[in-house]
Design a protein around this motif. Sequence first.
Motif, mmCIF file in Angstrom:
data_model
loop_
_atom_site.group_PDB
_atom_site.id
_atom_site.type_symbol
_atom_site.label_atom_id
_atom_site.label_comp_id
_atom_site.label_asym_id
_atom_site.label_seq_id
_atom_site.Cartn_x
_atom_site.Cartn_y
_atom_site.Cartn_z
ATOM 1 N N ARG A 213 48.366 -83.422 -0.259
ATOM 2 C CA ARG A 213 49.637 -84.030 0.242
ATOM 3 C C ARG A 213 49.134 -85.718 0.165
ATOM 4 O O ARG A 213 50.244 -86.407 -0.198
ATOM 5 C CB ARG A 213 49.870 -83.700 1.702
ATOM 6 N N ILE A 214 47.919 -85.838 0.506
ATOM 7 C CA ILE A 214 47.594 -87.536 0.407
ATOM 8 C C ILE A 214 47.607 -87.954 -1.096
ATOM 9 O O ILE A 214 48.340 -89.151 -1.347
ATOM 10 C CB ILE A 214 46.237 -87.742 0.979
ATOM 11 N N HIS A 215 47.430 -86.898 -1.808
ATOM 12 C CA HIS A 215 47.622 -87.558 -3.495
ATOM 13 C C HIS A 215 49.175 -87.674 -3.738
ATOM 14 O O HIS A 215 49.656 -88.646 -4.498
ATOM 15 C CB HIS A 215 47.127 -86.244 -4.203
ATOM 16 N N GLU A 216 50.038 -86.531 -3.335
ATOM 17 C CA GLU A 216 51.347 -86.727 -3.558
ATOM 18 C C GLU A 216 52.163 -87.769 -2.892
ATOM 19 O O GLU A 216 52.933 -88.424 -3.482
ATOM 20 C CB GLU A 216 52.033 -85.386 -2.827
ATOM 21 N N LEU A 217 51.654 -88.301 -1.874
ATOM 22 C CA LEU A 217 52.004 -89.625 -1.172
ATOM 23 C C LEU A 217 51.508 -90.739 -1.702
ATOM 24 O O LEU A 217 51.812 -92.065 -1.325
ATOM 25 C CB LEU A 217 51.807 -89.695 0.437
ATOM 26 N N GLY A 218 50.672 -90.795 -2.512
ATOM 27 C CA GLY A 218 49.870 -91.870 -3.120
ATOM 28 C C GLY A 218 49.198 -92.736 -2.034
ATOM 29 O O GLY A 218 48.913 -93.845 -2.521
ATOM 30 N N LEU A 219 48.501 -92.074 -1.241
ATOM 31 C CA LEU A 219 47.456 -92.873 -0.303
ATOM 32 C C LEU A 219 46.090 -92.669 -0.843
ATOM 33 O O LEU A 219 45.817 -91.702 -1.787
ATOM 34 C CB LEU A 219 47.542 -92.094 0.958
#
Lengths: 355, 355
Positions: A213-219
């Motif tokens: 999810r962190i990847h998807e959010l670009g964090l």
Amino acid sequence: MRSFLALTSSTAIALLVAFYTIGPTSAQNSERSIPARMIPAPAAASAELRESIMGSPDPDIAGNNAFGPTTDQEWKAFVTQSDGAASQAVDAMAQAFGVTFAHHVVDGVNIYQVSPNEVNPDHEEHRFLFVHGGAYVIGGGEAGLLEAFLIASRAKIRVISIDYRMPPDHPFPAAVDDVITIYRHVLQNRPAKAIALGGTSAGGGLTLASIHRIHELGLETPGAIYAGTPWADLTKASDSLHTNQGLDRILVSSDGLLKSAAALYAGGEELTHHLISPVYGDFNDFPPTYLVTGTRDMLLSDTVRVHRKLRANGNIADLNVYEGFSHADYLLAPTSPESQEVYAELDKFLLTHLD
Amino acid sequence: MRSFLALTSSTAIALLVAFYTIGPTSAQNSERSIPARMIPAPAAASAELRESIMGSPDPDIAGNNAFGPTTDQEWKAFVTQSDGAASQAVDAMAQAFGVTFAHHVVDGVNIYQVSPNEVNPDHEEHRFLFVHGGAYVIGGGEAGLLEAFLIASRAKIRVISIDYRMPPDHPFPAAVDDVITIYRHVLQNRPAKAIALGGTSAGGGLTLASIHRIHELGLETPGAIYAGTPWADLTKASDSLHTNQGLDRILVSSDGLLKSAAALYAGGEELTHHLISPVYGDFNDFPPTYLVTGTRDMLLSDTVRVHRKLRANGNIADLNVYEGFSHADYLLAPTSPESQEVYAELDKFLLTHLD
């Protein structure tokens, strides 16, 4: 003595020759029949772990598989009973482990700040975001603090335990959302590489899903993660769910609580969704990952499948398999030398990879 | 639905609470009774590995345990039969893998030089000393070359396969002595850190025992070692000998060939001798070690116990556990994606750690 022909068929070398000379045998046995057995306690485990294992009852596979609340009311009664029992000992355990804890609500999410009596100066700027286990249904509130105490105490690091929302009231993606909320909050005050994220069982799976999810959010990703025998596949695809059935003294079997809780958590989403069963996600660019499992763990396969995906994508991934451990046995025998070693190695891993 | 009290006893959290509130249960079950089961082929393995597994017959545990030659003549007949079959395909395999090989005698020890058709320039100065498996009785001569070919072919590295002496004519310590003889020979022409040593099963155990011996002799250790599902404990102490009995399609059970061959190899020495069962030795100052095993491997425990000893002594040790692998399944299903990955990772490990 058996005939030589039969004998040589049991050796890898002769079989490899057979492979090259006659090709693979045509598929025939989609299942193998394994006879009943008596399994001794693991002789090479520590005396303390062995004694703990010998204190466990024989597996009741049928009884375990029969478990599964069918209504929200039944689930809530189960959770109240289970977490109530677990919470009773929390103050005594905090004292025993040399930690203090305090409840807060941050951006709408419940957390517990867990502080060891002594912080390692090398961890002064680090934070460990902890996500508890309990099959996404139990371990809420103070009942989820046990491993947070172990990590804070043994690594001498400050822990933020995320009391993420759970079903039946809050199925997926509430748990992932709550982890992200707290991660964003902590990111406001310190660099991502000073943050670790991790937990055991459902907590290990939630950790891996949160990285997707962190990847998807670009964090930016955390500096290191800990996936203790992660529930990374909520379908029944993993080999060790079958091979270690009845050998695992904690999970025992997979058609009871695990199966029911998986359906409850998914709340209608496919179990193969990469944020529910993170083994099916993209493992490119993961943080350095520390993994722990055991020879009798029904999630041995979940753990090693994640390890292989991490490695196949070029990540740092450190797999540790303990002799005789059932699922999360480092929590069930927390004072065993094996459990001490699990957290000593976790600490070394954090000191190596956190900035 | 079972009672809540019974249910919560199957969760780690509740049991941990129980541990702290009532203390550990008194030991009672020195053995666990595991019922008969049907085990499906591992769903998450590659199609090729799964097909190979489905082509294996059901385990004949009693028949396998009945095996054990009792005279030297019976042993030699078994070896002749087994190795004769394995040798038949060696030329075809060399061609298939793109390697050539030649027999030499060096300081009285038989070796095979195995050269890939193409050498990786980064491995130009490296040599891989290979020790074959086969329970210290089979795999002699050309029959021991199969994994040597795989390593030479896939890592594009020159391999020296040591055809060490074996019982019944040459029990322990002949095999260890022969490895040391060749290691000393290779050391004359290149630095220790340009040399790798390794092999599978008995070859993995012999590799570890040889490092113990190298320490005793005060020689410099190799740059890296490979312990593929090593037979590191010839006693029956490892948990997976019990838990994976019948699940491991290659070893099947431990009271047949394994038990007989252990006694034959030891030749009167204690099985716990650190050069016979290297897991009982001192793991201080070991070379970086690459380990491979599988979820169904009867030597899963041997492998993870060695991994833990290596790690506890501060060594670099890289554990890899493959989903659905029986003992040395990367040799039995050599064209599977899993087997390709085993050697691709071995090659990466060698390139990282050899100078």
